[in-house]
Write a protein that holds these residues in place. Structure first.
Motif, short mmCIF file in Angstrom:
data_model
loop_
_atom_site.label_atom_id
_atom_site.label_comp_id
_atom_site.label_asym_id
_atom_site.label_seq_id
_atom_site.Cartn_x
_atom_site.Cartn_y
_atom_site.Cartn_z
N TYR A 1 27.28 14.41 27.05
CA TYR A 1 26.40 14.59 28.21
C TYR A 1 26.85 13.83 29.46
CZ TYR A 1 23.09 17.04 25.29
OH TYR A 1 22.51 17.96 24.48
N CYS A 2 27.85 12.97 29.37
CA CYS A 2 28.27 12.20 30.55
C CYS A 2 28.72 13.17 31.66
CB CYS A 2 29.41 11.26 30.16
SG CYS A 2 30.12 10.45 31.60
N PRO A 3 28.10 13.12 32.83
CA PRO A 3 28.41 14.11 33.87
C PRO A 3 29.80 13.94 34.48
CG PRO A 3 26.86 12.49 34.70
CD PRO A 3 27.04 12.19 33.25
N THR A 4 30.39 12.77 34.35
CA THR A 4 31.71 12.57 34.98
C THR A 4 32.84 12.52 33.94
OG1 THR A 4 31.44 10.19 34.89
CG2 THR A 4 30.72 11.28 36.91
N ASN A 5 32.51 12.81 32.71
CA ASN A 5 33.52 12.78 31.62
C ASN A 5 34.28 11.45 31.55
OD1 ASN A 5 32.97 15.33 30.73
ND2 ASN A 5 34.47 16.29 32.09
N CYS A 6 33.60 10.36 31.80
CA CYS A 6 34.32 9.09 31.72
C CYS A 6 34.30 8.52 30.30
CB CYS A 6 33.78 8.07 32.73
SG CYS A 6 32.07 7.69 32.53
N LEU A 7 33.57 9.19 29.40
CA LEU A 7 33.58 8.76 28.00
C LEU A 7 34.33 9.79 27.17
CD1 LEU A 7 29.81 7.76 27.64
CD2 LEU A 7 31.74 6.18 27.78
N SER A 8 35.05 9.32 26.17
CA SER A 8 35.70 10.26 25.25
C SER A 8 35.82 9.61 23.88
CB SER A 8 37.09 10.65 25.77
OG SER A 8 37.86 9.50 26.00
N HIS B 1 36.30 5.77 24.21
CA HIS B 1 37.10 5.28 25.34
C HIS B 1 36.28 5.48 26.61
CE1 HIS B 1 40.25 5.83 28.53
NE2 HIS B 1 40.59 4.67 28.01
N TYR B 2 36.35 4.51 27.53
CA TYR B 2 35.52 4.55 28.73
C TYR B 2 36.36 4.29 29.97
CZ TYR B 2 32.16 2.57 32.09
OH TYR B 2 31.42 2.29 33.21
N GLU B 3 36.12 5.07 31.02
CA GLU B 3 36.86 4.86 32.27
C GLU B 3 35.90 4.33 33.33
OE1 GLU B 3 39.81 8.18 33.10
OE2 GLU B 3 38.72 8.93 31.37
N ASN C 1 29.01 -3.92 34.86
CA ASN C 1 29.56 -3.99 33.50
C ASN C 1 29.02 -2.83 32.67
OD1 ASN C 1 30.95 -4.93 31.33
ND2 ASN C 1 29.90 -6.89 31.19
N TYR C 2 29.74 -2.49 31.65
CA TYR C 2 29.31 -1.41 30.75
C TYR C 2 29.72 -1.82 29.35
CZ TYR C 2 28.73 3.31 28.89
OH TYR C 2 28.30 4.41 28.18
N SER C 3 28.84 -1.67 28.38
CA SER C 3 29.24 -2.05 27.01
C SER C 3 28.57 -1.16 25.97
CB SER C 3 28.90 -3.52 26.75
OG SER C 3 27.51 -3.71 26.81
N VAL D 1 24.94 -0.18 27.34
CA VAL D 1 24.32 -1.07 28.32
C VAL D 1 25.04 -0.87 29.65
CG1 VAL D 1 23.84 -3.48 28.94
CG2 VAL D 1 23.72 -2.75 26.54
N VAL D 2 24.30 -0.33 30.63
CA VAL D 2 24.89 -0.07 31.95
C VAL D 2 24.33 -1.12 32.90
CG1 VAL D 2 25.35 1.69 33.70
CG2 VAL D 2 24.80 2.39 31.37
N ASP D 3 25.18 -2.04 33.30
CA ASP D 3 24.74 -3.16 34.13
C ASP D 3 25.13 -2.86 35.59
OD1 ASP D 3 24.11 -5.57 35.17
OD2 ASP D 3 25.78 -6.68 34.23
N LYS E 1 35.42 6.02 36.86
CA LYS E 1 34.75 7.32 36.97
C LYS E 1 33.22 7.21 36.81
CE LYS E 1 38.03 10.58 34.90
NZ LYS E 1 38.01 11.49 33.75
N CYS E 2 32.76 6.09 36.27
CA CYS E 2 31.34 5.96 35.93
C CYS E 2 30.48 5.83 37.20
CB CYS E 2 31.14 4.74 35.04
SG CYS E 2 29.44 4.50 34.52
N ILE E 3 29.37 6.59 37.25
CA ILE E 3 28.49 6.54 38.41
C ILE E 3 27.17 5.82 38.09
CG2 ILE E 3 29.44 8.56 39.62
CD1 ILE E 3 27.20 10.22 38.27
N ALA E 4 27.12 5.16 36.94
CA ALA E 4 25.95 4.38 36.51
C ALA E 4 24.66 5.20 36.48
CB ALA E 4 25.78 3.15 37.39
N CYS E 5 24.80 6.47 36.11
CA CYS E 5 23.61 7.35 36.09
C CYS E 5 22.71 7.08 34.88
CB CYS E 5 24.05 8.80 36.08
SG CYS E 5 24.99 9.24 34.61
N GLU E 6 23.27 6.47 33.84
CA GLU E 6 22.54 6.12 32.61
C GLU E 6 22.13 7.31 31.77
OE1 GLU E 6 20.03 2.56 32.50
OE2 GLU E 6 20.29 2.50 34.67
N VAL E 7 22.77 8.45 32.00
CA VAL E 7 22.50 9.61 31.14
C VAL E 7 22.89 9.26 29.69
CG1 VAL E 7 23.31 11.95 30.60
CG2 VAL E 7 22.68 11.37 32.93
N CYS E 8 24.02 8.54 29.56
CA CYS E 8 24.50 8.19 28.20
C CYS E 8 23.45 7.37 27.45
CB CYS E 8 25.81 7.43 28.28
SG CYS E 8 25.78 6.03 29.41
N VAL E 9 22.70 6.54 28.17
CA VAL E 9 21.67 5.71 27.52
C VAL E 9 20.51 6.60 27.07
CG1 VAL E 9 20.21 3.67 27.77
CG2 VAL E 9 22.31 3.85 29.10
#
Ligand code: SF4
Ligand code: SF4
Length: 215
Positions: A113-120, A58-60, A96-98, A80-82, A63-71
């Motif tokens: 590792y997501c710094p803003t906890n926008c993924l779960s 699940h993605y919010e 966009n994010y996918s 994919v962080v657009d 909250k995402c700051i497009a830091c690309e840590v998840c990638v």
């Protein structure tokens, strides 16, 4: 005359052995009729995934700051962080994010590792699709709230099948001495060991030895 009698004797022997096999087969059937079913009548019954089950992500978006840590932490660089750089504010603007669930291995690194906890990780596991391209979830699909087995009125949720008393879903609430609907694997093994049949005893010993060697 002798030949006829031999034939009758053979026929009787075969009839007796056929009856024996029939009774043996039926005894297995009747034995199973007494047991609690171990199969799940999917999709009318569904197992409740464990609390730490790693299902659909699940993605919010907010909250995402497009830091690309998840990638970077993803073993296959999957998300994919657009984003574009806003020259006025000098900040990233997320477009966009996918995540493609056709390639994701559900390791959970991105969530960890997501710094803003926008993924779960959710408990959603029914992701089957006819077209693999439809498994590529964009931020709208990723933002959809997960379905829950326990809140779906058309589904009978089951947890741990035979180990829990009928109607009880949470194993943590059950007192240790409460009677369970079925037997634990350790109890089944103990019963097998105490049986008269040497074959069953050997089987149980083999399983126990294997379990001990893997621990
Ligand atoms: S790590 Fe989290 S905040 Fe950073 S881009 Fe990925 S989802 Fe967005
Ligand atoms: S769960 Fe693992 S494989 Fe899937 S996107 Fe996250 S890091 Fe990548």
């Amino acid at each position: 005359m002798l030949g006829f009698l031999e034939k009758v004797a053979d026929y009787t022997k075969e009839a007796v052995s056929a009856a024996k096999y029939l009774v043996e087969g039926l005894s297995v059937t009747f034995d199973h009729m007494r047991r609690r079913p171990v199969t799940v009548q999917y999709p009318y019954e569904k197992l409740i995934p464990s609390e730490r089950y790693r299902g659909r992500i699940h993605y919010e978006f907010d909250k995402c700051i497009a830091c690309e840590v998840c990638v970077r932490v993803c073993p296959i660089n999957l998300p994919v962080v657009d984003w574009v750089m806003n020259k006025e504010t000098k900040k990233k603007e997320l477009r966009n994010y996918s995540i493609d669930f056709g390639a994701c291995i559900f390791c959970g690194n991105c969530v960890e590792y997501c710094p803003t906890n926008c993924l779960s990780m959710t408990e959603e596991y029914e992701l089957a699709a006819f077209d693999r391209h439809s498994l590529n979830y964009d931020n709208v699909a990723l933002g959809r709230l997960p379905t829950s087995v326990t809140s779906d009125p058309s589904v009978r949720p089951l947890r741990e099948l035979a180990y829990l008393p009928e109607g009880i879903m949470d194993p943590h609430e059950v007192p240790a001495n409460q009677k369970r609907a079925g037997r634990l694997p350790s109890e089944i093994l103990k019963d097998l060991q105490n049986e008269d049949s040497q074959e069953n005893k050997n089987k149980a010993d083999k399983v126990i030895n294997k379990l001990n060697s893997t621990n």
